[in-house]
Write an enzyme that holds these catalytic residues in place. Structure first.
Site, short mmCIF file in Angstrom:
data_model
loop_
_atom_site.label_atom_id
_atom_site.label_comp_id
_atom_site.label_asym_id
_atom_site.label_seq_id
_atom_site.Cartn_x
_atom_site.Cartn_y
_atom_site.Cartn_z
N CYS A 1 7.05 58.49 91.00
CA CYS A 1 5.62 58.78 91.18
C CYS A 1 5.11 58.71 92.61
O CYS A 1 4.44 59.63 93.06
CB CYS A 1 4.79 57.81 90.33
SG CYS A 1 4.75 58.28 88.61
N LEU B 1 1.52 53.05 83.48
CA LEU B 1 2.57 52.05 83.26
C LEU B 1 3.56 52.08 84.41
O LEU B 1 3.83 53.12 84.99
CB LEU B 1 3.30 52.29 81.93
CG LEU B 1 4.09 53.57 81.75
CD1 LEU B 1 5.49 53.49 82.33
CD2 LEU B 1 4.18 53.88 80.27
C1 UDX Z 1 4.11 53.39 89.72
C2 UDX Z 1 2.71 52.81 89.44
O1 UDX Z 1 2.71 51.40 89.69
C3 UDX Z 1 2.30 53.10 88.01
O2 UDX Z 1 0.99 52.65 87.78
C4 UDX Z 1 2.37 54.61 87.79
O3 UDX Z 1 2.02 54.96 86.48
C5 UDX Z 1 3.76 55.12 88.10
O4 UDX Z 1 4.12 54.78 89.43
P1 UDX Z 1 6.62 52.66 89.19
O5 UDX Z 1 7.03 53.88 89.95
O6 UDX Z 1 7.26 52.40 87.88
O7 UDX Z 1 5.05 52.70 88.91
O8 UDX Z 1 6.92 51.39 90.10
P2 UDX Z 1 6.09 50.35 90.99
O9 UDX Z 1 6.23 49.01 90.39
O10 UDX Z 1 4.75 50.82 91.32
O11 UDX Z 1 7.00 50.32 92.32
C6 UDX Z 1 7.19 51.49 93.12
C7 UDX Z 1 8.12 51.20 94.27
O12 UDX Z 1 7.52 50.35 95.24
C8 UDX Z 1 9.43 50.52 93.85
O13 UDX Z 1 10.51 51.09 94.54
C9 UDX Z 1 9.20 49.08 94.26
O14 UDX Z 1 10.40 48.41 94.50
C10 UDX Z 1 8.37 49.27 95.53
N1 UDX Z 1 7.55 48.09 95.85
C11 UDX Z 1 6.57 47.68 95.00
C12 UDX Z 1 7.77 47.40 97.05
O15 UDX Z 1 8.65 47.75 97.82
N2 UDX Z 1 6.98 46.33 97.33
C13 UDX Z 1 5.98 45.90 96.51
O16 UDX Z 1 5.31 44.93 96.85
C14 UDX Z 1 5.77 46.60 95.30
#
Ligand code: UDX
Ligand code: ADP
Length: 462
Positions: A276, A163
């Site tokens: 993560c 998630l």
């Molecule tokens: C992540 C994984 O997506 C999820 O499957 C796992 O279980 C836990 O780690 P999360 O840490 O909640 O989830 O956030 P995620 O939506 O993956 O974004 C991570 C980071 O990347 C955020 O800081 C987000 O802002 C950044 N991001 C994401 C970008 O900068 N650009 C993008 O295109 C996507």
């Protein structure tokens, strides 16, 4: 058939996951336990809007199941004793000491849980590792359980969480896949089937994948590494775009329309954060190194190096643009959370950008719709480079965005909260010192609208 589930750890993973299991399986009693009394008290707050984790849709699920078959408690022993299945959802932060410092996961909370389960359990149990763990953790848990338990049989499953925060409830309701790893023995397969049956209450069978334990553990680390790699890849291009006059949004769109690549995780930003990505990649790097696979380790480490560079580059650009000095200048941060729709700030880029600006003696004001002042001060004090006294003086947290932007020399957008787009930007401009700058770390705002008002506008990658 499982009648009683216990989950150790009432955090961002344990809380929402158990709430959804309880809602979807009303015949299973689900008890979430935590050592943190305040956290449990907040989960039990009569006003369901006061639960400790902000996640769209979560309060509705909790309101439905809490008190029916979903319970929050600090009595860990009792919950372990009663349960047929125990999820371990405690935190596994990166080690801050000793061997593997700054890289390996600190497994002390996991080990404490395993020892507690071994001490308390009187009948056979299935233990499910839910926290993100380095490969081969299950074998450590197993050893502890087998050697300290009193003849009780344990089956260890790996069921990593995929998630994403901010969309946790939607992700749990309709996951891309559920992954369950277990032993290849008959008992192992039986345990896997028991957990499959729980998820099958709402997840289509073809989306429930079963593997051996090691594949499951490694898949979790590498899924996050691949996602983070995409963000670092587009961020590396954002710098090239700024030099050449290409627009990173246009480039991302063009790349993403290739169906082999796809459009997700191509949004250039000030850098990825969250609990993560960094931790999992560092784990992967650490594991690769410990097997002597230096090229593999270096390959993945570069994803982190690029991310650190992107955060620093954003801060440096603010300083350079503000005539090479931010000393005594007011810089307003819109957003502190690591992404929108969450109050989680772990590894948020905002923390590192603030740290860089504070060491140049900037005065930082922060507005975030969901993050508390205590959390922001805690995040800053955690950074070893600053003393808490300096940080406390250098940062102010405000409850109103227009107040936060008043008399600012510059605004930095660190989180992509939707509400920022709907602000009266003319009113913000009127309250600021001139020339008024906006540094958009999320490519969130409309360049032509802001420039028409009179702002000098910088976005990542264009
Ligand atoms: C992540 C994984 O997506 C999820 O499957 C796992 O279980 C836990 O780690 P999360 O840490 O909640 O989830 O956030 P995620 O939506 O993956 O974004 C991570 C980071 O990347 C955020 O800081 C987000 O802002 C950044 N991001 C994401 C970008 O900068 N650009 C993008 O295109 C996507
Ligand atoms: P995550 O994002 O992985 O869910 P959190 O830090 O939000 O991480 O949640 C982990 C929770 O686990 C914390 O609330 C912490 O108090 C709890 N915890 C850690 N160790 C134990 C333990 N031995 N027994 C019970 N709860 C624990």
């Amino acid at each position: 058939m499982i009648k009683n589930i216990c989950c150790i750890g009432a955090g961002y993973v344990g809380g929402p996951t158990m709430a959804v299991i309880a809602q979807k399986c009303p015949h299973i009693k689900v008890t979430v336990v935590d050592l943190n009394e305040n956290r449990i008290a907040a989960w039990n707050d009569a006003d369901v809007e006061n639960i400790p984790i902000y996640e769209p849709g979560l309060s509705t699920v909790v309101a439905e199941a809490r008190g029916r078959n979903l319970f929050f408690s600090t009595d860990v022993d009792k919950a372990i004793d009663e349960a047929d299945m125990i999820f371990i959802s405690v935190n596994t932060p990166t080690k801050t000491y000793g061997v593997g410092k700054g890289m390996a996961a600190d497994l002390k909370y996991i080990e404490l849980c395993a020892r507690q389960i071994a001490r308390v359990a009187k009948n056979d149990k299935i233990v499910v590792e839910k926290s993100t763990l380095p490969v081969r953790t299950a074998s450590a848990i197993k050893e502890i359980l087998e050697h300290t338990g009193n003849g009780v049989q344990f089956q260890i499953l790996s069921n990593p969480e995929f998630l994403a925060e901010g969309t946790a409830i939607a992700d749990l309701f309709a996951p891309d896949r559920v992954l369950i790893g277990g032993d290849t023995t008959v008992e192992g397969q039986k345990a896997i089937q028991t957990l499959v049956d729980v998820y099958a209450h709402w997840v289509p069978k073809d989306k429930i994948l079963t593997t051996n334990v090691w594949s499951s553990e490694l898949s979790k680390l590498t899924a996050n590494a691949f996602l983070a790699q995409r963000v670092s890849s587009i961020n590396s291009l954002s710098e090239l775009c700024e030099k050449t006059g290409a627009d990173v949004n246009e480039v991302a769109k063009a790349i993403g329309l290739d169906s082999r690549i796809g459009s997700k995780f191509l949004k250039a930003s000030v850098g990825f954060g969250g609990s993560c990505f960094q931790k999992d990649i560092l784990n992967l790097v650490y594991i690769a190194k410990s097997y002597g696979l230096h090229e593999v380790a270096d390959y993945w480490e570069q994803v982190i190096i690029m991310n650190d560079h992107q955060k620093r580059r954003f801060a440096t650009n603010i300083i350079k643009t503000l005539y090479n000095t931010v000393s005594g200048k007011n810089i307003t941060f819109l957003g502190w959370a690591f992404k929108k729709d969450t109050n989680d700030t772990r590894e948020s880029a905002a923390i590192y950008v603030a740290d860089d600006l504070l060491s140049e003696q900037a005065i930082i004001r922060v507005y975030d719709p969901k993050v508390s002042e205590d959390q922001i001060q805690y995040d800053l004090n955690y950074l070893a480079t600053r003393s808490s006294v300096q940080n406390a003086q250098g940062v102010q947290v405000l409850q109103d965005p227009y107040e936060a932007c008043k008399d600012a020399h510059a605004i930095a957008v660190l989180t992509e909260w939707d509400e920022f787009k709907t602000y009266d930007w003319q009113r913000i401009y009127d309250g600021m010192l001139k020339p008024a700058f906006v540094f958009d770390g999320r490519n969130l705002l409309n360049r032509s609208e802001l420039e028409a008002i009179g702002f000098t506008y910088y976005a990542i990658g264009n």
